[in-house]
Design a protein around this motif. Structure first.
Motif, PDB file in Angstrom:
ATOM      1  N   ALA A 162       0.813  -1.217   0.000  1.00 16.23           N
ATOM      2  CA  ALA A 162       0.000   0.000   0.000  1.00 16.23           C
ATOM      3  C   ALA A 162       0.848   1.268   0.000  1.00 16.23           C
ATOM      4  O   ALA A 162       0.453   2.285  -0.566  1.00 16.23           O
ATOM      5  N   GLY A 163       2.030   1.215   0.599  1.00 16.88           N
ATOM      6  CA  GLY A 163       2.896   2.399   0.632  1.00 16.88           C
ATOM      7  C   GLY A 163       3.372   2.831  -0.746  1.00 16.88           C
ATOM      8  O   GLY A 163       3.827   3.968  -0.914  1.00 16.88           O
ATOM      9  N   LEU A 164       3.296   1.943  -1.746  1.00 15.71           N
ATOM     10  CA  LEU A 164       3.738   2.290  -3.099  1.00 15.71           C
ATOM     11  C   LEU A 164       2.606   2.781  -3.994  1.00 15.71           C
ATOM     12  O   LEU A 164       2.850   3.268  -5.091  1.00 15.71           O
ATOM     13  N   TRP A 165       1.358   2.651  -3.546  1.00 17.50           N
ATOM     14  CA  TRP A 165       0.227   3.002  -4.405  1.00 17.50           C
ATOM     15  C   TRP A 165       0.239   4.465  -4.817  1.00 17.50           C
ATOM     16  O   TRP A 165      -0.178   4.809  -5.911  1.00 17.50           O
ATOM     17  N   THR A 166       0.701   5.333  -3.928  1.00 16.79           N
ATOM     18  CA  THR A 166       0.700   6.768  -4.224  1.00 16.79           C
ATOM     19  C   THR A 166       2.087   7.384  -4.079  1.00 16.79           C
ATOM     20  O   THR A 166       2.216   8.604  -3.968  1.00 16.79           O
ATOM     21  N   THR A 167       3.110   6.560  -4.088  1.00 13.80           N
ATOM     22  CA  THR A 167       4.459   7.074  -3.872  1.00 13.80           C
ATOM     23  C   THR A 167       4.848   8.118  -4.924  1.00 13.80           C
ATOM     24  O   THR A 167       4.403   8.058  -6.065  1.00 13.80           O
ATOM     25  N   THR A 168       5.653   9.069  -4.514  1.00 11.80           N
ATOM     26  CA  THR A 168       6.231  10.024  -5.468  1.00 11.80           C
ATOM     27  C   THR A 168       7.649   9.613  -5.838  1.00 11.80           C
ATOM     28  O   THR A 168       8.264  10.221  -6.700  1.00 11.80           O
ATOM     29  N   GLY A 169       8.176   8.584  -5.178  1.00 14.32           N
ATOM     30  CA  GLY A 169       9.506   8.078  -5.490  1.00 14.32           C
ATOM     31  C   GLY A 169      10.587   8.809  -4.732  1.00 14.32           C
ATOM     32  O   GLY A 169      10.445   9.975  -4.385  1.00 14.32           O
ATOM     33  N   THR A 170      11.688   8.097  -4.448  1.00 22.70           N
ATOM     34  CA  THR A 170      12.779   8.698  -3.684  1.00 22.70           C
ATOM     35  C   THR A 170      14.104   8.683  -4.437  1.00 22.70           C
ATOM     36  O   THR A 170      14.982   9.485  -4.157  1.00 22.70           O
ATOM     37  N   VAL A 171      14.268   7.773  -5.398  1.00 16.85           N
ATOM     38  CA  VAL A 171      15.519   7.663  -6.151  1.00 16.85           C
ATOM     39  C   VAL A 171      15.292   8.207  -7.559  1.00 16.85           C
ATOM     40  O   VAL A 171      14.411   7.744  -8.274  1.00 16.85           O
ATOM     41  N   GLY A 172      16.075   9.202  -7.955  1.00 16.10           N
ATOM     42  CA  GLY A 172      15.924   9.794  -9.287  1.00 16.10           C
ATOM     43  C   GLY A 172      16.785   9.098 -10.330  1.00 16.10           C
ATOM     44  O   GLY A 172      17.938   8.768 -10.069  1.00 16.10           O
ATOM     45  N   ILE A 173      16.198   8.849 -11.501  1.00 17.47           N
ATOM     46  CA  ILE A 173      16.903   8.220 -12.613  1.00 17.47           C
ATOM     47  C   ILE A 173      16.518   8.960 -13.894  1.00 17.47           C
ATOM     48  O   ILE A 173      15.329   9.144 -14.166  1.00 17.47           O
ATOM     49  N   ALA A 174      17.494   9.383 -14.676  1.00 18.04           N
ATOM     50  CA  ALA A 174      17.201  10.031 -15.958  1.00 18.04           C
ATOM     51  C   ALA A 174      17.132   8.963 -17.040  1.00 18.04           C
ATOM     52  O   ALA A 174      18.008   8.104 -17.133  1.00 18.04           O
ATOM     53  N   LEU A 175      16.077   9.011 -17.854  1.00 19.67           N
ATOM     54  CA  LEU A 175      15.886   8.010 -18.906  1.00 19.67           C
ATOM     55  C   LEU A 175      15.360   8.708 -20.155  1.00 19.67           C
ATOM     56  O   LEU A 175      14.495   9.588 -20.060  1.00 19.67           O
ATOM     57  N   THR A 176      15.878   8.333 -21.304  1.00 20.47           N
ATOM     58  CA  THR A 176      15.404   8.906 -22.559  1.00 20.47           C
ATOM     59  C   THR A 176      14.145   8.182 -23.002  1.00 20.47           C
ATOM     60  O   THR A 176      14.149   6.955 -23.149  1.00 20.47           O
ATOM     61  N   LEU A 177      13.056   8.921 -23.183  1.00 20.18           N
ATOM     62  CA  LEU A 177      11.790   8.361 -23.639  1.00 20.18           C
ATOM     63  C   LEU A 177      11.385   9.043 -24.938  1.00 20.18           C
ATOM     64  O   LEU A 177      11.432  10.273 -25.044  1.00 20.18           O
ATOM     65  N   GLU A 178      10.988   8.253 -25.903  1.00 20.73           N
ATOM     66  CA  GLU A 178      10.575   8.783 -27.205  1.00 20.73           C
ATOM     67  C   GLU A 178       9.202   9.453 -27.110  1.00 20.73           C
ATOM     68  O   GLU A 178       8.392   9.092 -26.272  1.00 20.73           O
ATOM     69  N   ASP A 179       8.937  10.400 -28.002  1.00 22.94           N
ATOM     70  CA  ASP A 179       7.617  10.991 -28.154  1.00 22.94           C
ATOM     71  C   ASP A 179       7.235  10.892 -29.625  1.00 22.94           C
ATOM     72  O   ASP A 179       7.681  11.692 -30.440  1.00 22.94           O
ATOM     73  N   PRO A 180       6.419   9.901 -29.990  1.00 24.57           N
ATOM     74  CA  PRO A 180       6.079   9.728 -31.399  1.00 24.57           C
ATOM     75  C   PRO A 180       5.076  10.744 -31.938  1.00 24.57           C
ATOM     76  O   PRO A 180       4.620  10.618 -33.074  1.00 24.57           O
TER      77      PRO A 180
END
Length: 197
Positions: free
Chosen positions: A153-171
């Motif tokens: 349940a603690g992950l259902w609304t998490t904002t996250g604690t570890v930052g990771i940069a990732l390249t994501l395409e936008d078609p």
């Protein structure tokens, strides 16, 4: 000189959204899968993802004005991990209701329900969509499916604690940026060549 000028298409303006991809894996496994995805060498702008973990589950949080194909593609990529249990939950964005997707019986499809209770099937590589056709799993809310899969349940609304940069395409205009229904039935989508070969 041509008689007609081709009008340039305006860029797609995506509403700001939040997607959480919950996968049954530990942090090192998910980071390794994300790194492998990054190594594919996409050409989009880097997006800052957030990661959080608890009780054998990891949640990747994406936020921003993203083409919905990008989080769908990432969820499918994480499905190839060792445990292969993934629940993707999208919060409402703009006029689009929230929805959740899990692995479907068809190899390249994910399916679930939106906040209105409508069944949704997405062919992930093409972002083709079927709405309202019966699925192999029962209608549930996002909370019910997270509970059924055992996501803490603690992950259902998490904002996250570890930052990771990732390249994501936008078609952009390609690959159905508004998640409109492109087929009326799942059988029709399979027959139109979107069923995996």
């Amino acid at each position: 000189m041509g008689l007609f000028k081709r009008k340039r298409r305006e860029p797609v303006v995506h509403p700001v959204g939040v997607w959480r991809i919950h996968c049954a894996a530990d942090q090192p496994s998910v980071v390794a899968r994300l790194q492998a995805y990054a190594d594919l060498g996409g050409s989009g702008d880097p997006v800052e993802l957030q990661l959080d973990t608890a009780e054998g589950w990891a949640t990747v949080v994406l936020r921003g004005p993203l083409h919905p194909w990008a989080p769908h593609q990432l969820a499918m990529w994480l499905l190839d991990g060792p445990d292969a249990r993934v629940v993707m939950v999208a919060e409402p964005a703009g006029t689009r209701p929230g929805y959740w997707l899990v692995d479907d019986a068809h190899d390249s499809w994910m399916s679930g329900y939106d906040d209105t209770g409508t069944a949704v099937t997405v062919d992930v590589p093409s972002n083709e969509v079927v709405r309202g056709d019966a699925l192999d799993h029962p209608p549930r809310t996002a909370t019910e499916v997270l509970r059924a899969f055992g996501v803490p349940a603690g992950l259902w609304t998490t904002t996250g604690t570890v930052g990771i940069a990732l390249t994501l395409e936008d078609p952009q205009h390609d690959l159905n940026p508004t998640l409109e229904a492109t087929h009326t039935t799942r059988d029709g989508m399979a027959q139109d060549g979107y069923f995996p070969y």
